[in-house]
Write a protein that holds these residues in place. Structure first.
Motif, short mmCIF file in Angstrom:
data_model
loop_
_atom_site.label_atom_id
_atom_site.label_comp_id
_atom_site.label_asym_id
_atom_site.label_seq_id
_atom_site.Cartn_x
_atom_site.Cartn_y
_atom_site.Cartn_z
N VAL A 54 -0.77 -2.57 4.45
CA VAL A 54 0.69 -2.18 4.10
C VAL A 54 1.55 -1.93 5.38
CG1 VAL A 54 2.07 -0.60 3.11
CG2 VAL A 54 -0.04 -1.18 2.07
N VAL A 55 2.89 -2.53 5.41
CA VAL A 55 3.60 -2.52 6.39
C VAL A 55 4.80 -1.53 6.14
CG1 VAL A 55 5.36 -3.70 8.15
CG2 VAL A 55 3.06 -4.85 7.28
N ASP A 56 5.25 -0.67 6.95
CA ASP A 56 6.49 0.07 6.69
C ASP A 56 7.81 -0.75 6.64
OD1 ASP A 56 7.31 -0.34 9.64
OD2 ASP A 56 7.62 1.57 9.75
N ALA A 57 8.84 0.08 6.07
CA ALA A 57 10.21 -0.87 5.87
C ALA A 57 10.72 -1.47 7.04
CB ALA A 57 11.14 0.11 4.85
N SER A 58 10.46 -0.77 8.01
CA SER A 58 11.02 -1.37 9.32
C SER A 58 10.38 -2.54 10.10
CB SER A 58 11.24 -0.07 10.36
OG SER A 58 10.05 0.32 10.74
N ALA A 59 9.44 -2.73 9.44
CA ALA A 59 8.29 -3.84 9.99
C ALA A 59 7.88 -3.53 11.31
CB ALA A 59 8.90 -5.18 9.89
N ARG A 93 -2.51 -3.90 -6.45
CA ARG A 93 -3.17 -2.74 -7.31
C ARG A 93 -3.86 -1.76 -6.33
NH1 ARG A 93 -7.93 -1.99 -8.74
NH2 ARG A 93 -8.71 -4.25 -8.59
N GLU A 94 -4.88 -2.42 -5.71
CA GLU A 94 -5.50 -1.49 -4.68
C GLU A 94 -4.78 -0.89 -3.60
OE1 GLU A 94 -8.81 -0.64 -4.50
OE2 GLU A 94 -9.60 -1.82 -6.15
N ALA A 95 -3.69 -1.56 -2.96
CA ALA A 95 -2.90 -1.05 -2.12
C ALA A 95 -2.19 -0.04 -2.70
CB ALA A 95 -2.15 -2.12 -1.43
N THR A 96 -1.69 -0.18 -3.86
CA THR A 96 -0.77 1.09 -4.54
C THR A 96 -1.72 2.27 -4.83
OG1 THR A 96 0.55 -0.88 -5.53
CG2 THR A 96 0.65 1.38 -6.57
N GLU A 97 -2.93 2.18 -5.39
CA GLU A 97 -3.83 2.90 -5.74
C GLU A 97 -4.21 3.87 -4.46
OE1 GLU A 97 -6.04 0.90 -9.48
OE2 GLU A 97 -7.21 1.31 -7.71
N GLU A 98 -4.62 3.09 -3.42
CA GLU A 98 -5.14 3.92 -2.24
C GLU A 98 -4.09 4.45 -1.27
OE1 GLU A 98 -8.08 1.32 -0.22
OE2 GLU A 98 -9.18 1.05 -2.25
N SER A 99 -2.75 3.87 -1.52
CA SER A 99 -1.72 4.43 -0.60
C SER A 99 -0.90 5.51 -1.23
CB SER A 99 -0.75 3.31 -0.12
OG SER A 99 -0.03 2.88 -1.02
N GLY A 100 -0.62 5.24 -2.47
CA GLY A 100 -0.06 6.42 -3.38
C GLY A 100 1.46 5.74 -3.22
N ILE A 101 1.91 4.63 -2.77
CA ILE A 101 3.02 4.46 -2.63
C ILE A 101 3.40 3.30 -3.77
CG2 ILE A 101 4.63 3.01 -1.18
CD1 ILE A 101 3.03 3.81 1.33
N LEU A 102 4.54 3.58 -4.42
CA LEU A 102 5.09 2.76 -5.67
C LEU A 102 6.34 1.72 -4.98
CD1 LEU A 102 5.52 5.48 -8.39
CD2 LEU A 102 3.55 3.89 -8.02
N GLY A 103 6.15 0.68 -5.69
CA GLY A 103 7.29 -0.30 -5.06
C GLY A 103 6.79 -1.36 -3.97
N ALA A 133 -0.64 -9.27 2.92
CA ALA A 133 0.28 -8.11 3.50
C ALA A 133 1.20 -7.45 2.54
CB ALA A 133 1.18 -8.76 4.64
N ALA A 134 1.57 -6.31 2.63
CA ALA A 134 2.26 -5.67 1.48
C ALA A 134 3.55 -4.87 2.36
CB ALA A 134 1.60 -4.53 0.53
N LEU A 135 4.56 -4.81 1.83
CA LEU A 135 5.79 -4.34 2.43
C LEU A 135 6.18 -3.17 1.44
CD1 LEU A 135 8.15 -4.40 4.44
CD2 LEU A 135 9.45 -5.58 3.09
N ALA A 136 6.14 -1.94 2.33
CA ALA A 136 6.53 -0.60 1.65
C ALA A 136 8.18 -0.42 1.76
CB ALA A 136 6.00 0.53 2.53
N PRO A 137 8.49 0.18 0.56
CA PRO A 137 10.02 0.67 0.31
C PRO A 137 10.39 1.32 1.47
CG PRO A 137 8.80 1.50 -1.45
CD PRO A 137 7.70 0.43 -0.77
N GLY A 139 11.72 4.80 2.94
CA GLY A 139 11.59 6.33 2.69
C GLY A 139 10.19 6.45 1.82
N ALA A 140 9.29 5.24 1.99
CA ALA A 140 7.91 5.53 1.11
C ALA A 140 6.94 6.58 1.90
CB ALA A 140 7.03 4.19 1.27
N VAL A 141 6.52 7.36 1.17
CA VAL A 141 5.60 8.47 1.53
C VAL A 141 4.41 8.15 1.03
CG1 VAL A 141 5.21 10.92 1.31
CG2 VAL A 141 7.50 10.17 1.51
N GLU A 142 3.16 8.17 1.70
CA GLU A 142 2.00 7.92 1.54
C GLU A 142 0.99 9.24 0.64
OE1 GLU A 142 1.60 9.32 5.59
OE2 GLU A 142 2.98 7.94 4.41
#
Length: 181
Positions: A54-59, A93-103, A133-137, A139-142
């Protein structure tokens, strides 16, 4: 299309960035092609898994989890499940479940492949991990899941220790993809 067929399509289409990566891709294809059950954890001796860095929105940073069992920092990932229609979907699915980040938004193609030894399903096994790779939206909070001891955002020049083998090689391609996404 079955999950096995999707795995074969993904592996067949993946453009390996080096000769070593191409050899790994061929090893995956040789393993997966003859047996549809290779995508399930019950497959004796080894199975396909899916993960995402997972990469933050600012990359500029990556999210890693301190895995509860192996006690190393690693990208999010795990076993394919019957509801997974695609390998990319399993990674998401795994990244969403384990990070708690939606979107989260997943890369179209893997950023790497890795085969590693694990103790899984009652004995020694191999994980044939397809890595995205997955991009977080913005303001994402893990949120820490039951599978990890901690989560943290890290700059590429300040990765934590101990880092799981082959995690550091995902950082540059994940950040590069996120900057283009």
């Amino acid at each position: 299309m079955t999950l096995h067929e999707d795995a074969l399509a993904v592996l067949s289409a993946w453009a390996a960035p080096s000769a070593e990566a191409e050899a790994t891709r061929q090893r995956f294809l040789d393993f997966v092609r003859p047996d549809p059950s290779t995508v399930w954890r019950e497959h004796a001796g080894g199975h396909v898994t899916a993960s995402a860095l997972v990469v933050d929105a600012s990359a500029e940073r990556v999210l890693l989890c301190l895995h509860g069992r192996i006690k190393r920092w690693v990208q999010m990932g795990g076993h394919c499940e019957p509801a997974d229609a695609t390998i990319a979907g399993a990674a998401l699915r795994e990244a969403t479940e384990e990070s708690g980040i939606l979107g989260l938004r997943i890369s179209e193609a893997p950023i790497g492949l890795d085969v590693h030894h694990v103790f899984c399903s009652g004995g020694p096994s191999l994980h044939y991990d397809v890595r995205y790779a997955a991009l977080a939206p913005p303001g994402a909070v893990e949120m820490v899941s039951a599978e990890s001891s901690a989560l943290g955002w890290f700059a590429p020049d300040a990765l934590p220790d101990p880092l799981a083998d082959a995690t550091d090689v995902l950082v540059a391609p994940a950040l590069a993809w996120a900057k283009r996404a």
